[in-house]
Every structure is written in structure tokens, then in C-alpha cells.
Design an enzyme around this catalytic site. Structure first.
Site, PDB file in Angstrom:
ATOM      1  N   ASP A 139      -3.300  -2.738  -5.117  1.00 25.29           N
ATOM      2  CA  ASP A 139      -2.269  -3.737  -4.816  1.00 25.29           C
ATOM      3  C   ASP A 139      -1.354  -3.951  -6.016  1.00 25.29           C
ATOM      4  OD1 ASP A 139      -2.966  -4.309  -2.180  1.00 25.29           O
ATOM      5  OD2 ASP A 139      -4.187  -6.050  -2.699  1.00 25.29           O
ATOM      6  N   HIS A 175      -0.898 -10.771  -5.394  1.00 25.92           N
ATOM      7  CA  HIS A 175       0.492 -10.345  -5.213  1.00 25.92           C
ATOM      8  C   HIS A 175       1.478 -11.266  -5.929  1.00 25.92           C
ATOM      9  CE1 HIS A 175      -0.881  -7.379  -2.410  1.00 25.92           C
ATOM     10  NE2 HIS A 175      -1.312  -8.265  -1.537  1.00 25.92           N
ATOM     11  N   HIS A 220       0.835  -1.208   0.000  1.00 19.14           N
ATOM     12  CA  HIS A 220       0.000   0.000   0.000  1.00 19.14           C
ATOM     13  C   HIS A 220       0.869   1.257   0.000  1.00 19.14           C
ATOM     14  CE1 HIS A 220      -3.263  -2.628   2.109  1.00 19.14           C
ATOM     15  NE2 HIS A 220      -3.077  -2.966   0.855  1.00 19.14           N
ATOM     16  N   HIS A 271      -9.354  -1.898  -4.928  1.00 16.47           N
ATOM     17  CA  HIS A 271      -8.237  -2.210  -4.038  1.00 16.47           C
ATOM     18  C   HIS A 271      -7.287  -3.210  -4.679  1.00 16.47           C
ATOM     19  CE1 HIS A 271      -5.886  -2.391  -0.415  1.00 16.47           C
ATOM     20  NE2 HIS A 271      -5.788  -3.696  -0.648  1.00 16.47           N
TER      21      HIS A 271
END
Length: 305
Positions: free
Chosen positions: A242, A265, A79, A238
Site C-alpha cells: 500500500d 493511506h 494496488h 501488504h
């Protein structure tokens, strides 16, 4: 000339670690041109440095974690890294007195305000960008992520959760990146999780700092946060946040077209590694003439809010 950026002054904030639940102090400091983004664990003696590097991302299970050859780690960097990408910060020293960056409110917005409070300063060195030259794609089962050449930074992200609160109309988000677009459309989107997963993690001594104050939490039927969502499609926004943070592990803003389906991720990092491993797929570029800069990277970061 489009110049590199750092902070005008140092700034400090205290928050809570998502996994430990402990107090964490974060300090952001200016850095010299060509330093890049460097994270430091100052609770260790001597302090341990983690330069932003996709090859240092060695754990992507619950967050993006940098781990060195000795097994020392710094977690939940994505973040803050996204905020750096959003404002185009090239050079910065990030000090933290814990194994993780504080979670704040679960979005990148507190980091944006922190960086703007410190002030952004241009440096007398040309800003380098990574320009995508060839199509690169990575897959993991039905999940995938890809880059194509494009004169700007365009993002298209799709999530797919079988949940009554996540309808088909809120599963995709597209954006042409700019500092303004990032701040207003992406930075406020909070991390999210499912109650059953959080309960399991906490039973394993993880996510101890997680709460409705720093995450969107869903049970089997609905969103539990009393105030609801900041955007109707906050969850997919969001995931884009990421991705922006994960891709900035290269240390440079990217010129290209990013598209992803159910990526996380791990796959974001795999794509970045695949691009950088192929010398034909990318190149460094600088811009002497502002007229040549892709539209999203023209505006100075100081005129954001």
C-alpha cells in the site's frame, strides 16, 4: 541513459469493484513520454481524467481515492499504482468504466501479470526520479512515517494489531526495493480486514465486493481463509505494498529511505505532500550512466519472472 517506460500494447481485464460489488472493466494503454500516470473514468461523458498527484488524494478512509474539484472520484487505485511503481512504468493511460479499480485478488500480483502481458517498452526520454535530500517526518498520534536520504529505495514498515493471529514476529518487514524484490516479496500480499468491520461496512453499502477470494479476513481469534496466508507476515507486507502505491502518487520512483510505524493511506499521503512541499527536501534526477543508478533501479523490468 535510464529511459522512461510505457506498455508495448493495450490490454483489458474485467474484475469486481471492492465497494460496489459490480463488474468493472479496466483497460491499460501505452502513453507518450512525459505523460505520467493518468487514470480515466470512461463511464462518464465526457471521460474524466485523474493524473496521479498526491494533492488529488482526498479520501483515504478505506482505500486511496482520487477526487477532482467537482467531487468526481476514482477509488482503490493503490494496488495498481504499486504495480506501476514495482515495474517502473512512467507513462500509462488507465481507463475504468466505474468509480473504482477492480480489486482482483486483493494484491498487486494480477496487475503485474497484466502489465507484463502487455509488454514493457523503453522510450527515448530520460527517466526522472525523486531523490530525497533531507529528513522529513509526519506523525498522527503514535503513528508516524518518515523519509531520509539514501542511495536506493529502502523500506521498513511496522504494524501493531492486538490480535492473537498477528504475533510480534510478523509485525515488521524491511526491504531494499527492486523490481524483482517487489514482484517476489511484496506483490502477492493481499489486503486484509476484520470480520466485524466488514460486516459493518456491508451494512452501510460498502465492501459489497469483499470476500475470502480477494482479502484476508480475521475474526476475533484467527484467519478465516481456508488456504491460510501466502507469507507468514503477509499482513505487514501488504501494508508495505500500500505504501509503495501511495508514494508512487508522486508519479516518479523515489530514491530514499522510507520508514513507518502503523502508517496507512492517509499518513503515507501526508508524508509525500510534506516532502514535495519542501523544495529543499528533494530534487529531480536523471541518469545518463547506468553505473550511477542506485542498485534497485538497474535491472530491466523484462527479466522479472
Amino acid at each position: 541513459m535510464i529511459k522512461q517506460r510505457t506498455l508495448k500494447q493495450s490490454i483489458k481485464v474485467t474484475g469486481v469493484g471492492l465497494h460496489s460489488g459490480n463488474k468493472v472493466t479496466l483497460t491499460l494503454r501505452p502513453a507518450m513520454p512525459n505523460t505520467g500516470v493518468v487514470y480515466y473514468r470512461t463511464d462518464l461523458n465526457p471521460a474524466v481524467a485523474f493524473p496521479a498527484d498526491p494533492n488529488s488524494v482526498r479520501d483515504t478512509m478505506l482505500c486511496t481515492a482520487l477526487i477532482n474539484d467537482q467531487g468526481v472520484r476514482i477509488s482503490t487505485v493503490e494496488h495498481l499504482n504499486a504495480a506501476l511503481a514495482g515495474l517502473g512504468i512512467d507513462n500509462i493511460i488507465i481507463e475504468v468504466d466505474a468509480p473504482e479499480i477492480p480489486i482482483m485478488d486483493g494484491s498487486a500480483s494480477p496487475f503485474i501479470y497484466l502489465l507484463l502481458d502487455a509488454g514493457i517498452e523503453e522510450q527515448n526520454a530520460a527517466k526522472k526520479f525523486i531523490r530525497i535530500k533531507e529528513y522529513v517526518r509526519v506523525e498522527d498520534g503514535d503513528k508516524w512515517a518518515e523519509f531520509k536520504p539514501y542511495n536506493g529505495f529502502r523500506l521498513d514498515f511496522t504494524i501493531d494489531f492486538d490480535h492473537p493471529a498477528i504475533g510480534k514476529d510478523v509485525r515488521n518487514y524491511e526491504m531494499n526495493f527492486s523490481a524483482q524484490a517487489f514482484v517476489h516479496q511484496i506483490s502477492r500480499a493481499r489486503t486484509f480486514g476484520f470480520m466485524k468491520d466488514i460486516e459493518y461496512l456491508q451494512s452501510q453499502g460498502l465492501a459489497l465486493g469483499g470476500s475470502l477470494d480477494n482479502a484476508i479476513v480475521l475474526d476475533d481469534y484467527r484467519i478465516l481463509n481456508e488456504d491460510g496466508l501466502r507469507f507468514k507476515d503477509e499482513l505487514v507486507r501488504h501494508k508495505m505494498l500500500d505504501a509503495i502505491g501511495d508514494l508512487y502518487m508522486a508519479g516518479y520512483n523515489i530514491i530514499g529511505d522510507f520508514k513507518a510505524y502503523k502508517s496507512g493511506h492517509g499518513l503515507n499521503n501526508k508524508l509525500l505532500r510534506a516532502v514535495l512541499a519542501n523544495q529543499e527536501a528533494w530534487e529531480f534526477v536523471t541518469f545518463e550512466d547506468k553505473e550511477q543508478v542506485p542498485q534497485g533501479y538497474v535491472a530491466p523490468a523484462q527479466v522479472l519472472i
